[in-house]
Design an enzyme around this catalytic site. Structure first.
Site, short mmCIF file in Angstrom:
data_model
loop_
_atom_site.label_atom_id
_atom_site.label_comp_id
_atom_site.label_asym_id
_atom_site.label_seq_id
_atom_site.Cartn_x
_atom_site.Cartn_y
_atom_site.Cartn_z
N HIS A 150 -2.03 -1.06 6.89
CA HIS A 150 -2.64 0.03 7.65
C HIS A 150 -3.35 0.99 6.69
O HIS A 150 -2.99 1.12 5.53
CB HIS A 150 -1.56 0.79 8.42
N ASP A 171 -0.47 -5.00 8.58
CA ASP A 171 -0.25 -3.71 9.23
C ASP A 171 0.95 -3.80 10.15
O ASP A 171 0.88 -4.39 11.23
CB ASP A 171 -1.50 -3.32 10.02
N CYS A 219 -7.57 4.90 12.33
CA CYS A 219 -6.17 5.04 12.77
C CYS A 219 -6.17 5.59 14.21
O CYS A 219 -6.63 4.93 15.12
CB CYS A 219 -5.42 5.93 11.80
#
Length: 286
Positions: free
Chosen positions: A246, A214, A157
């Site tokens: 995600h 995502d 991330c």
């Protein structure tokens, strides 16, 4: 293991991240938990000019000249998931080190929600500071059983974005694996460069792992990054898992997708092996 013992304040700050971050509670049942058998693991501190950088490390017991993997946190800091990633890598024979890259700005593990973490902490972290802290972490690892000539980086991330940027900053790395890190964004004093800006000039081979569903990283952004990489000669690749969203590797959250996560982990190992990062697995004894 000869580790640096930081002052109590730094240890307390680092220890605050023990367990899972408050913003991700409740944790999904069945999250992966990797034991520390046959490993040296724990907290250490790296003295800097403006404080002590807390790190979590894991490595095979009684081994030296280990290939190094820098592990870069999600926005939640070095909480239990990132520590577990370090132990997984150590089981594969690496010295894995995860620095607390927000230690000057605050403790994300104690923030009540994601919005607060972004507003109060993440938005105040300069990329230049992160690059310097990762340099210091790599230096510490080399002085504590690691082989600086065999070093790689992986990040998740927020850390996925950093993975691309650090590969540009430190071209001596052997490889990198970026998990769903943003590729485009604002250019300002704290974030003057984005991954797509450095893609064509990269020399470090990066494997990017992304989710086709995502919503925070649109597929047109991924495609622009892929095209930019093709203009260079780093040999970097991007893999997209069509049904994943995600944070598909975050096994402690509802976003986890086992098939994509397991395939990504296998690809990580193969990528490291094929780029000069071969390691001997740690013996797993009782």
């Amino acid at each position: 293991m000869d580790t640096f013992n930081p002052p109590r304040r730094a240890f307390i700050q680092c220890a605050l991240a023990t367990g899972f971050a408050l913003a991700v509670q409740p944790v999904t049942a069945g999250s992966i938990a990797t034991d520390s058998r046959a490993l040296d693991s724990g907290l250490a501190g790296i003295p800097l000019d403006d404080g002590i950088l807390p790190v979590y490390f894991a490595r095979p017991t009684a081994r030296s000249s280990l290939p190094i993997v820098l592990v870069v946190q999600e926005i939640f800091g070095v909480h239990e998931h990132i520590r577990d990633i370090c132990r997984r890598l150590a089981k594969l024979g690496y010295l894995a080190v995860a620095p607390e890259l927000y230690f000057r700005q605050g403790n994300p593990a104690a923030s009540p929600d994601i919005a607060s973490i972004i507003k109060d902490i993440v938005s105040k972290v300069p990329d230049a500071q992160v690059m310097q802290d990762l340099d210091a972490t790599l230096g510490w690892a080399a002085a504590h059983g690691g082989d600086a000539s065999r070093a790689a980086i992986t990040g998740f991330c927020w850390g996925g974005r950093i993975c691309w940027l650090y590969a540009s900053h430190h071209p001596q790395l052997k490889a990198g694996i970026a998990w769903y890190g943003k590729l485009e964004g604002a250019h300002d004093a704290l974030t003057p460069t984005q991954p797509v800006d450095v893609a064509a000039s990269l020399s470090v081979p990066i494997l990017g792992l992304y989710g086709g569903q995502d919503s925070s990283i649109p597929q047109d952004s991924v495609e622009r990054m892929r095209q930019a990489l093709q203009q260079g000669q780093s040999g970097s690749q991007i893999v997209v898992y069509p049904t994943a969203g995600h944070a598909f590797n975050a096994d402690y959250r509802p976003s986890y997708q086992a098939a994509a996560a397991q395939d990504g982990w296998q690809r990580l190992q193969a990528w490291l092996d094929s780029h000069g990062m071969q390691a001997s697995k740690a013996a797993d004894t009782d």
